[in-house]
Design a protein around this motif. Sequence first.
Motif: not given
Lengths: 160, 391
Positions: B32, B34-37, B39, B288, B295, B298-299, B361, B365-366
């Motif tokens: 997924s 799909g998250v909005g928070e 990791d 951090e 990063e 940009r990836f 979207r 956050a992974y």
Amino acid sequence: MREKLLKLIEKNSRVDVAALAEKLGTDETTIVNEMADMEREGIICGYHTMINWDKVGGDSVTALIEVRVTPQKERGFDRLAKQIYSFPDINSVYLISGGYDFLVIMEGKTLREAAHFVNEQLAVMDGVISTATHFILKKYKDHGTIMDVGTRSERKPVSL
Amino acid sequence: MRSPLSKKITAIQPSGIRKFFDIVTEMKDAISLGVGEPDFDTPWRIRQEGIDSLEKGRTFYTSNAGLKELREEICKYLENRYDLHYDYNTETLITVGGSEAIDIAFRAMLDPGDEVIIPMPSYVSYLPCCELADGKPVVINLKNENEFKLTAGELEEAITDKTKILILPFPNNPTGAIMTREELEPIARLVIEHDLYVISDEIYSELSYKGDHVSIASFPGMKERTLVINGFSKGFAMTGWRLGYVCGPAAIIGEMFKVHQYAIMCAPTNSQYAALVGLKTCMNEVEEMREAYDERRRFLMKEFKRIGLPCFEPFGAFYVFPCIKEFGMSSEEFATELLKDQKVAVVPGTAFGDCGEGFLRISYAYSLADLKEAIGRLEVFIKKLRAGDHV
């Protein structure tokens, strides 16, 4: 730039040059040259891999050995340190302040092998007053890396 | 039996993509995006303080407005970080997440028929919260060619003599768009000229990747007509702690305080003590995390370029918003097919407003490893579509 580069590869020596260049806002040639320079200057001393040997199996042990010594005239601690660190099974040798002089870290294939080294090689060395050996039972975190991270996440797969 | 429900609540639409979410939740091996928070786990010092505060028995209400020490520290932080100057006593209120602040701001400020300008695509709660407070939402459909920023022209066109509030949702969920100082200036001029108020939702302010975030409240003449909403969820990775805050003119905060006092009492005590330690000791962890997001951002941009998926470069939050119009499918169709074919979940842009049609979207956050795997699958899917294969 040097310091930033070192901090990055200290955490992950396998980051490729392109990624490093992008992170530091420079080009790949600069990174390659800078790393080669630092290798020559002995700032970068090696590239190692963090391994959780517990997961591989086997009986290898890590021993922390406190060593008290008599420093030698004119040569201080350095000569004795060399005699100790020259053994290939020795991982690290530190001169430290406090109740003893050297902290020696060694990897042994077995408990017996480690004990044998301490008794037969280290304790009997000229200048060594005493040793105290601690065996590591479990490594939780090593070189800033947590060895056994739970991967289960309770995060919901989708949220807005 | 007569209906137990109000006409107002029954008129409010639930999120239209519920069905899609249910499929994702049930699919076990889906990746997924799909998250909005975040990791990341909440930084350890903060969690430790949460534990400590429970051990110390700090399990009572705090003052309604929130711990004095926390309000003071928030004001210091806002001053250092965003050049915002607020009095902790009369201009600052600790809320249950930024979400509560949105709700009580509308309730304190709107009379029936007052118009609220809501730029979309944006977070899903502005519109229903506005309607629940009897306001009339006026949507501005932001444009891809403007990189989903709000322009003065668009704003001017939407202003009527009933307009009272402008929502400024930047850095933006779902597009990742930010507004720079230069881009905010003409907006501020219009707001002053037309005697409007601004609710500036800056919950993603710590996640800005092109210089520091700029708050419109720091502009001359804007502090007295702006509510700044922020919180700990995104920057400090504290979503589940439910802790936010709102700063603004004492006259508005004082009335919001009443709603907060009667409806909520106070934000969770435990979370407040923990967040105080966060502000004092965890700014390097915040940095951090920001660097790690950057990063990944940009990836993703590099990968989209490689596979030829058009996407403007967003500089905020942790979302990218690529365009999928070339495939002739709706966002929801695309997302559903992608999930079925490659087991990758993304959120259709339409979840955030009709003008999100043709966009997705994608959250970063992974971990990079997860992103690499997911992009690989997305590429396979896109190649199939381009080759005209039926998926």
